[in-house]
Design a protein around this motif. Structure first.
Motif, PDB file in Angstrom:
ATOM      1  N   ILE A 136       0.643  -1.304   0.139  1.00  0.00           N
ATOM      2  CA  ILE A 136      -0.033   0.006   0.132  1.00  0.00           C
ATOM      3  C   ILE A 136       0.909   1.302  -0.079  1.00  0.00           C
ATOM      4  O   ILE A 136       0.679   2.248  -0.775  1.00  0.00           O
ATOM      5  N   SER A 137       1.915   1.178   0.711  1.00  0.00           N
ATOM      6  CA  SER A 137       2.655   2.468   0.830  1.00  0.00           C
ATOM      7  C   SER A 137       3.360   2.705  -0.571  1.00  0.00           C
ATOM      8  O   SER A 137       3.611   3.914  -0.814  1.00  0.00           O
ATOM      9  N   ILE A 138       3.915   1.660  -1.271  1.00  0.00           N
ATOM     10  CA  ILE A 138       4.332   1.893  -2.342  1.00  0.00           C
ATOM     11  C   ILE A 138       3.207   2.667  -3.394  1.00  0.00           C
ATOM     12  O   ILE A 138       3.563   3.274  -4.273  1.00  0.00           O
ATOM     13  N   VAL A 139       2.209   1.652  -3.525  1.00  0.00           N
ATOM     14  CA  VAL A 139       1.199   2.253  -4.492  1.00  0.00           C
ATOM     15  C   VAL A 139       1.026   3.523  -4.383  1.00  0.00           C
ATOM     16  O   VAL A 139       0.588   4.411  -5.322  1.00  0.00           O
ATOM     17  N   PHE A 140       0.802   4.225  -2.891  1.00  0.00           N
ATOM     18  CA  PHE A 140       0.509   5.556  -2.630  1.00  0.00           C
ATOM     19  C   PHE A 140       1.789   6.455  -3.246  1.00  0.00           C
ATOM     20  O   PHE A 140       1.711   7.562  -3.584  1.00  0.00           O
ATOM     21  N   SER A 141       2.932   5.953  -2.719  1.00  0.00           N
ATOM     22  CA  SER A 141       3.915   7.167  -2.550  1.00  0.00           C
ATOM     23  C   SER A 141       4.869   7.081  -3.911  1.00  0.00           C
ATOM     24  O   SER A 141       5.673   7.801  -4.226  1.00  0.00           O
ATOM     25  N   PHE A 142       4.946   5.796  -4.668  1.00  0.00           N
ATOM     26  CA  PHE A 142       5.919   5.781  -5.916  1.00  0.00           C
ATOM     27  C   PHE A 142       5.129   6.934  -6.842  1.00  0.00           C
ATOM     28  O   PHE A 142       6.115   7.839  -7.437  1.00  0.00           O
ATOM     29  N   PRO A 143       3.994   6.772  -7.350  1.00  0.00           N
ATOM     30  CA  PRO A 143       3.607   7.626  -8.324  1.00  0.00           C
ATOM     31  C   PRO A 143       3.864   9.174  -7.846  1.00  0.00           C
ATOM     32  O   PRO A 143       4.312  10.093  -8.568  1.00  0.00           O
ATOM     33  N   ILE A 144       3.420   9.733  -6.629  1.00  0.00           N
ATOM     34  CA  ILE A 144       3.416  10.819  -6.143  1.00  0.00           C
ATOM     35  C   ILE A 144       4.900  11.424  -5.989  1.00  0.00           C
ATOM     36  O   ILE A 144       5.237  12.383  -6.522  1.00  0.00           O
ATOM     37  N   GLY A 145       5.790  10.405  -5.500  1.00  0.00           N
ATOM     38  CA  GLY A 145       6.945  10.699  -5.339  1.00  0.00           C
ATOM     39  C   GLY A 145       7.929  10.972  -6.577  1.00  0.00           C
ATOM     40  O   GLY A 145       8.519  12.045  -6.815  1.00  0.00           O
ATOM     41  N   VAL A 146       7.568  10.197  -7.827  1.00  0.00           N
ATOM     42  CA  VAL A 146       8.478  10.140  -8.982  1.00  0.00           C
ATOM     43  C   VAL A 146       7.867  11.550  -9.704  1.00  0.00           C
ATOM     44  O   VAL A 146       8.622  12.280 -10.227  1.00  0.00           O
ATOM     45  N   GLY A 147       6.439  11.695  -9.535  1.00  0.00           N
ATOM     46  CA  GLY A 147       5.898  12.931 -10.075  1.00  0.00           C
ATOM     47  C   GLY A 147       6.491  14.309  -9.717  1.00  0.00           C
ATOM     48  O   GLY A 147       6.671  15.131 -10.263  1.00  0.00           O
ATOM     49  N   ALA A 148       6.435  14.177  -8.133  1.00  0.00           N
ATOM     50  CA  ALA A 148       7.046  15.344  -7.626  1.00  0.00           C
ATOM     51  C   ALA A 148       8.662  15.650  -7.997  1.00  0.00           C
ATOM     52  O   ALA A 148       9.160  16.722  -8.214  1.00  0.00           O
ATOM     53  N   ALA A 149       9.189  14.534  -8.023  1.00  0.00           N
ATOM     54  CA  ALA A 149      10.603  14.581  -8.517  1.00  0.00           C
ATOM     55  C   ALA A 149      10.766  15.231  -9.855  1.00  0.00           C
ATOM     56  O   ALA A 149      11.765  16.077 -10.293  1.00  0.00           O
TER      57      ALA A 149
ATOM     58  N   SER B  96      -4.358   2.227   6.973  1.00  0.00           N
ATOM     59  CA  SER B  96      -3.758   3.483   7.675  1.00  0.00           C
ATOM     60  C   SER B  96      -2.365   3.307   7.994  1.00  0.00           C
ATOM     61  O   SER B  96      -1.595   4.404   7.654  1.00  0.00           O
ATOM     62  N   ALA B  97      -1.842   2.332   8.280  1.00  0.00           N
ATOM     63  CA  ALA B  97      -0.512   1.909   8.314  1.00  0.00           C
ATOM     64  C   ALA B  97       0.160   2.230   7.101  1.00  0.00           C
ATOM     65  O   ALA B  97       1.450   2.721   7.139  1.00  0.00           O
ATOM     66  N   GLY B  98      -0.261   1.665   6.208  1.00  0.00           N
ATOM     67  CA  GLY B  98       0.373   1.638   4.640  1.00  0.00           C
ATOM     68  C   GLY B  98       0.510   3.234   4.170  1.00  0.00           C
ATOM     69  O   GLY B  98       1.546   3.614   3.847  1.00  0.00           O
ATOM     70  N   LEU B  99      -0.661   4.050   4.539  1.00  0.00           N
ATOM     71  CA  LEU B  99      -0.500   5.360   4.035  1.00  0.00           C
ATOM     72  C   LEU B  99       0.331   5.972   4.791  1.00  0.00           C
ATOM     73  O   LEU B  99       1.119   7.129   4.396  1.00  0.00           O
ATOM     74  N   THR B 100       0.555   5.683   6.137  1.00  0.00           N
ATOM     75  CA  THR B 100       1.499   6.358   7.117  1.00  0.00           C
ATOM     76  C   THR B 100       2.874   6.178   6.723  1.00  0.00           C
ATOM     77  O   THR B 100       3.609   7.112   6.607  1.00  0.00           O
ATOM     78  N   LEU B 101       3.227   4.961   6.393  1.00  0.00           N
ATOM     79  CA  LEU B 101       4.496   4.563   5.906  1.00  0.00           C
ATOM     80  C   LEU B 101       4.674   5.262   4.467  1.00  0.00           C
ATOM     81  O   LEU B 101       5.795   5.715   4.163  1.00  0.00           O
ATOM     82  N   GLY B 102       3.625   5.281   3.904  1.00  0.00           N
ATOM     83  CA  GLY B 102       3.936   6.239   2.367  1.00  0.00           C
ATOM     84  C   GLY B 102       4.206   7.565   2.673  1.00  0.00           C
ATOM     85  O   GLY B 102       5.196   8.011   1.832  1.00  0.00           O
TER      86      GLY B 102
END
Lengths: 424, 374
Positions: free
Chosen positions: A200-213, A280-286
């Motif tokens: 869950i944390s990867i699905v959340f943060s990978f697209p956003i993180g790469v987009g931001a970069a 919740s845990a996945g999003l927090t770690l995301g």
């Protein structure tokens, strides 16, 4: 410096000065050598610490234990037939004789005796009637080098017990769920929980993180807003992980309770405890790994040579076409490596998940983003925090599983990087 | 042929999305400050009712503003907010056991009270108490943050005493002395050391470092849970951080400086310590500060090894709970959202956030302000 030169220098100064200077010089060189050794020795600290840490874990993960049965299996034999060869019916009778009626009913409501295999009943008898307990544990070091003392202690203190060599990390340790009896406890629930949360944390943060970069490297001009964003990301990377846990508790567990407990999706499982879920845990770690992914992806995109972009623009490509077709593919190995490093950070993270509300004791597998969770590090923490020594051994087993998991993650990172960088 | 720049809607939309992704990080910061701030405010404004062990000696009509209470129990002063059942009153005058009050304070309804109703007094956590006291015991309403901050500072100080000399020596060795081959062996080892989860370090502290300390200093001196063992292990954890940041700074010093130093007859040690290290001092200072910030925020090691229970002590061999350790312990159980404990997490968290934030900003500032560009 040859002899004649030396002679000239000696003549040019008084004798005392000459000897004083050479003496000082040799002193300076000696000092330099001593510190060379000290600097070199300090590098050993890291190596020694790592070795001590690993040896300590292995020392606790294997060793002799004194196993004491509540009832010796021989005493359970009926008409000279030992329980290993006994029929299922006799085993059920033994079980009925030794455990309470309520427990028997609970066994039966789970699965009737007809449905249960002989193997299953036999295991129940072993677990509930024979009920082996570890009354003393020895470390690997003691087990290897102090066997005599262990045997002496056995004959003095634990006359009822059997001495067996136990490896706390076994295949069944990985496949069994959590249990209050350390001899039967496993980490399957925890591993599955960890995998779910990472997913869950990867699905959340990978697209956003790469987009931001991509935005910060390719689009952002040196404006006030963009500078703030960049500074902010750098600062977020330095925020202690437990702060993210507190944010997750207030935001995901409490404020977004309806979403994270699955209520808006019609998911009403009485077992889910008000938002303290995998989601919740996945999003927090995301959120926690987002700055790491952004910073790593920025580095990777920065490393893409400018000529590539200019060639693409020269062919008439638009900015997004250039990024999508040329910049991102070239930067992908770096982005992936950075992401995997961020994942290994997330796998080992404990504190935010305790705050978000990891369950202390669950024996069922997580079945979706809305179920309760525990993870491997949480399990290690809880076992370590128990006062009984035997849980230290089982925590050592879990640590080895965790370290192997992390090691294989890093190996995957290296493999991926090699594969992609050859293709490009 | 139209040579005007074509407006591409799709491109603009994509750019907009990418900007939002980047701006999300700002939202995260705002979220942290907002959530921590509002809940911490609740911590300072929430009234807590404490039984004074006093009862009223006569029944009390709604219109009366004076009554006498029993002698035993806690003292009540002018300006205190007291409560009889659900009605709150403001004390305006105290004469021995006779209280003069304003009935129906805080929009409560003045009602009749029976003789023998117990009197409760409101306590509130004030900034003065929070930052001025050294006892933290939520059960009896003591909220002096110094008990926790002191333990945090002790573990961090011990950690930095271990990590700074070792980390800096490693950095000097790697950048000035080591062969290429040795570097390629040592750097991965340091990376592995930095990548081990902190809960494993916590285990290491409890099952290795503590027994070691107890063996060296004596079982009577060193408690099972102590800040020294946690601090030393945090130190080991941050050695890679100090060494890699310092080494980056040392490597950035141009070779010309070293050669000039050798040319003047300096030894290798003199060159390293008197030329290279001073030239890289801004980077080293930044590493030092980031390491402190990391040590302050470190959680699992102290949660496992330094003890469960706030304790204001300067003895590193005694158990003492740090800020992070306390947050983990009280949030580990089932925490009710409407308790002072729940709010206290946020107050501690906010303080922790600002401590680390200030240190991190300070380190960036040092690098910017004092960096020598060659």
């Amino acid at each position: 410096m040859n002899a004649t030169q030396d002679e000239e220098i000696r003549l040019s100064m008084s004798e005392d000065d000459y000897f004083a200077d050479t003496k000082k010089l040799s002193k300076r060189h000696a000092l330099s050598k001593i510190w060379h050794v000290i600097f070199a020795a300090s590098t050993l600290v890291g190596i020694v610490a790592l070795t001590a840490l690993l040896l300590n874990v292995f020392n606790n993960a294997f060793g002799y234990i004194a196993l004491e049965n509540s009832i010796q299996p021989e005493e359970l034999a009926i008409d000279g037939v030992s329980i290993e060869e006994m029929s299922k019916e006799n085993l059920v009778t033994i079980l009925g004789d030794h455990v309470s009626k309520g427990l028997m009913r609970r066994f039966e409501s789970g699965m009737t005796w007809e449905e249960r295999s002989r193997e299953n009943v036999y295991n129940l008898v072993l677990e509930r009637v024979v009920d082996p307990k570890s009354v003393a544990q020895w470390t690997l070091y003691e087990s290897l080098f102090k066997v005599n003392e262990i045997q002496q202690e056995m004959t003095e203190k634990y006359t009822e017990a059997n001495l067996i060599f136990k490896s706390w990390i076994t295949p069944s340790f990985i496949t069994l769920p959590q249990s209050s009896n350390p001899l039967n406890a496993g980490v399957r629930t925890a591993i599955l929980g960890s995998l779910w949360i990472i997913f869950i944390s990867i699905v959340f943060s990978f697209p956003i993180g790469v987009g931001a970069a991509v935005y910060l490297q390719e689009y952002a001009k040196d404006s006030f807003v963009n500078r703030i964003i960049q500074t902010n990301i750098n600062n977020l990377a330095g925020v202690p992980s437990i702060i993210y846990g507190i944010l997750g508790l207030a935001l995901f567990v409490r404020a977004l309770n309806l979403i994270t407990s699955g209520a808006v999706f019609g998911y009403t499982d009485p077992m889910t405890a008000n938002g303290r879920t995998i989601l919740s845990a996945g999003l927090t770690l995301g959120l926690l790994i987002l700055p790491l992914i952004i910073i790593n992806a920025q580095e990777a995109i920065k490393a893409v040579p400018n000529s590539l972009r200019q060639a693409s623009y020269g062919m008439g490509a638009t900015r997004w076409q250039t990024i999508w077709n040329h910049v991102l593919p070239s930067a992908l190995p770096g982005i992936l490596t950075g992401t995997i490093l961020a994942i290994s950070r997330a796998i080992g993270e404990t504190a935010p998940l305790v705050v978000v509300g990891a369950s202390t004791f669950i024996t069922f597998d997580p079945d979706g983003p809305f179920s309760k969770f525990t993870t491997l590090p949480i399990q290690i923490y809880q076992w370590t925090a128990r006062p009984q020594d035997v849980f230290r051994n089982i925590a050592a087993g879990a640590i080895i599983v965790l370290l192997i998991l992390l090691l294989s993650m890093n190996a995957i990172a290296v493999l991926l990087r090699n594969k992609y960088s050859r293709r490009l | 042929m139209d040579l005007k720049k074509k407006r591409r809607i799709g491109e603009s939309i994509i750019q907009g999305f990418l900007f939002l992704a980047a701006a999300l990080s700002i939202l995260v910061t705002i979220g942290i400050v907002y959530e921590l701030g509002t809940e911490a405010m609740l911590f300072f404004t929430r009234k807590q009712w404490e039984n004074t062990n006093k009862v009223i000696t006569q029944s009390l009509e709604p219109g009366f503003t004076e009554f006498i209470v029993s002698e035993s129990g806690a003292t009540i002063n002018e300006g205190d907010l007291v409560r009889l059942r659900s009605e709150e009153m403001l004390v305006v005058n105290v004469q021995d056991e006779r209280l003069k009050v304003v009935r129906g304070a805080e929009d409560t309804e003045p009602v009749f009270h029976n003789e023998g109703t117990t009197l409760e007094k409101a306590t509130q956590v004030t900034f003065l108490e929070f930052f001025g006291k050294t006892e933290w015991n939520p059960q009896i309403g003591k909220f002096g943050i110094w008990a926790l901050v002191n333990a945090t500072l002790m573990t961090s100080l011990i950690a930095i005493t271990v990590a700074l000399p070792v980390g800096l020596s490693v950095a000097i060795y790697l950048s000035e002395y080591a062969s290429h081959r040795f570097r390629s062996i040592l750097k991965p080892i340091l990376e592995v050391l930095a990548g081990i989860p902190t809960v494993v370090y916590g285990y290491f502290a409890l099952t290795f470092m503590t027994p070691l300390l107890r063996y060296i200093f004596g079982v009577d001196v060193v408690e099972i849970y102590n800040t020294a063992s946690a601090g030393i292990v945090i130190g080991i954890l941050i050695i890679p951080l100090v060494s890699s940041m310092s080494e980056d700074a040392l490597s950035a010093v141009p070779n010309g400086l070293r050669e000039a130093s050798y040319g003047l007859g300096a030894t290798k040690l003199e060159t390293s310590l008197r030329v290279v290290v001073p030239s890289a001092i801004s980077g080293i200072a930044a590493a030092f500060i980031v390491a402190i910030s990391r040590a302050i925020g470190e959680t699992m090691i102290v949660a496992i090894a330094s003890g469960a229970g706030p304790n204001f002590t300067f003895n590193p061999f005694k158990a003492a709970e740090t800020m992070t350790g306390h947050i983990v312990r009280i949030s580990g159980g089932d925490l009710s959202y409407n308790s002072l404990d729940y709010n206290s997490i946020f107050a501690i968290g906010l303080l922790l956030f600002f401590m680390t934030l200030i240190l991190n900003i300070f380190s960036h500032w040092i690098v910017k302000r004092f960096r020598k560009v060659y």
